[in-house]
Design a protein around this motif. Structure first.
Motif, short mmCIF file in Angstrom:
data_model
loop_
_atom_site.label_atom_id
_atom_site.label_comp_id
_atom_site.label_asym_id
_atom_site.label_seq_id
_atom_site.Cartn_x
_atom_site.Cartn_y
_atom_site.Cartn_z
N ILE A 60 -1.27 0.73 4.05
CA ILE A 60 0.25 -0.07 4.05
C ILE A 60 0.25 -1.41 4.51
O ILE A 60 0.99 -2.03 3.81
N ILE A 61 -0.33 -1.59 5.48
CA ILE A 61 -0.44 -3.20 6.06
C ILE A 61 -0.72 -4.29 4.95
O ILE A 61 -0.46 -5.23 4.45
N TRP A 62 -1.97 -3.55 4.16
CA TRP A 62 -2.53 -4.52 3.01
C TRP A 62 -1.57 -4.60 1.88
O TRP A 62 -1.30 -5.70 1.29
N ALA A 63 -0.66 -3.64 1.68
CA ALA A 63 0.03 -3.51 0.42
C ALA A 63 1.36 -4.27 0.86
O ALA A 63 1.77 -5.04 -0.03
N VAL A 64 1.81 -4.23 2.15
CA VAL A 64 3.14 -5.08 2.54
C VAL A 64 2.71 -6.44 2.67
O VAL A 64 3.34 -7.56 2.17
N VAL A 65 1.54 -6.81 3.02
CA VAL A 65 1.06 -8.22 3.04
C VAL A 65 0.93 -8.98 1.74
O VAL A 65 1.32 -9.87 1.30
N GLY A 66 0.42 -8.04 0.85
CA GLY A 66 0.26 -8.57 -0.53
C GLY A 66 1.55 -8.74 -1.20
O GLY A 66 1.57 -9.88 -2.08
N ARG A 67 2.60 -7.83 -1.16
CA ARG A 67 3.81 -8.07 -1.55
C ARG A 67 4.49 -9.11 -1.17
O ARG A 67 5.29 -10.01 -1.86
N TYR A 68 4.61 -9.24 0.17
CA TYR A 68 5.68 -10.15 0.91
C TYR A 68 5.12 -11.49 1.04
O TYR A 68 5.65 -12.47 1.30
N GLY A 73 2.63 -7.09 -5.78
CA GLY A 73 2.79 -5.75 -5.61
C GLY A 73 1.52 -5.10 -6.13
O GLY A 73 1.10 -5.44 -7.38
N SER A 74 1.35 -3.81 -5.72
CA SER A 74 0.26 -2.99 -6.45
C SER A 74 0.68 -1.40 -6.35
O SER A 74 0.76 -0.87 -5.22
N VAL A 75 0.85 -1.05 -7.61
CA VAL A 75 1.10 0.44 -7.78
C VAL A 75 -0.10 1.14 -7.36
O VAL A 75 -0.09 2.19 -6.95
N LEU A 76 -1.18 0.76 -7.52
CA LEU A 76 -2.62 1.45 -6.97
C LEU A 76 -2.43 1.74 -5.55
O LEU A 76 -2.73 2.73 -5.07
N LEU A 77 -2.25 0.46 -4.75
CA LEU A 77 -2.06 0.72 -3.28
C LEU A 77 -0.97 1.80 -2.77
O LEU A 77 -1.08 2.45 -1.88
N GLU A 78 -0.14 1.62 -3.71
CA GLU A 78 1.07 2.54 -3.26
C GLU A 78 0.51 4.11 -3.39
O GLU A 78 1.06 5.00 -2.83
N GLN A 155 0.63 8.74 -14.17
CA GLN A 155 1.67 8.43 -15.36
C GLN A 155 1.86 6.86 -15.33
O GLN A 155 2.35 6.41 -15.91
N ALA A 156 1.71 6.37 -13.85
CA ALA A 156 1.92 4.93 -13.84
C ALA A 156 0.74 3.81 -14.65
O ALA A 156 -0.25 4.48 -14.48
N PRO A 157 1.05 2.90 -15.13
CA PRO A 157 -0.07 2.11 -16.08
C PRO A 157 -1.20 1.76 -15.29
O PRO A 157 -2.21 1.73 -15.54
N ALA A 158 -0.68 1.33 -14.12
CA ALA A 158 -1.69 0.79 -12.90
C ALA A 158 -2.04 1.60 -11.97
O ALA A 158 -2.73 1.41 -10.85
#
Length: 212
Positions: A60-68, A73-78, A155-158
């Motif tokens: 979650i921390i990795w995804a938040v830092v990457g996004r903001y 953003g990363s569908v994969l990380l989500e 179902q998500a492309p990434a």
């Protein structure tokens, strides 16, 4: 109203403690050699699965830092987040049954004798929980196998591939809960019928367990 008008504070603390005992009441069942072994394995699995929450936090921390911070953003990380969170939660369910820490609030049940509680556990496990879990296991394993056979992906492309992994964890979790229910049933039959033969627990060790 002043503090003195409200009555002595110690009485309030006692009442709160009494309510807490009602919420966290445990049926003290004897253990058997088989159930002891099963419980140790399920406890190890549950405690190991709890480390997944630390991994989830890191993702979650990795995804938040990457996004903001980096605007990526990363569908994969989500999807990794909810896959890991789901696996950690599912694999821990059997552990909650082993330690009897699942939700159980019953002001009638806790006032009954231990033997009466045992009979309630016996019929509840034998007629309700075990048939439901057996049906769930019967349905879940083909569900996971089918996902593996068709190579199901997100179902998500990434998104993530190998969706069958999470579905396999779902099937495994029901199987573990089924095993935990069988272990508890053995404890109940040891209480009611003396079979399997109960194991005597050393009083000193029991006090240490209660203190922990």
């Amino acid at each position: 109203m002043t503090v003195s008008d409200q009555g002595p504070q110690p009485n309030r603390r006692v009442s709160v403690s009494g309510a807490d005992e009602l919420i966290h009441h445990h049926t003290e069942l004897p253990t058997t050699r088989i159930s002891q072994w099963i419980d140790s394995v399920l406890t190890a699995i549950g405690k190991t699965a709890s480390w997944l929450w630390l991994v989830v936090t890191g993702v979650i921390i990795w995804a938040v830092v990457g996004r903001y911070v980096f605007g990526q953003g990363s569908v994969l990380l989500e999807e990794v987040q909810w896959h890991l969170a789901g696996a950690g939660w599912l694999l821990g369910l059997a552990y909650t049954l082993v330690v009897d820490d699942h939700v159980r609030v019953d002001v009638i049940h806790e006032r009954l004798s231990l033997r009466t509680q045992g009979w309630i556990e016996f019929f509840g496990l034998l007629l309700l929980l075990l048939p439901f879990l057996a049906l769930a296991v019967y349905e879940m394993f083909p569900y996971a196998i089918r996902s593996w056979e068709i190579g199901e992906t997100s179902q998500a492309p990434a998104g993530l591939s190998n969706r069958w992994v999470l579905k396999s964890v779902l099937a495994l979790s029901f199987a573990l809960i089924l095993i935990a229910a069988v272990s508890r049933l053995l404890k109940v039959t040891a209480l009611l019928f003396g079979f399997p033969r109960p194991i005597r627990v050393d009083a000193g060790n029991k006090k240490k367990e209660d203190a922990s």
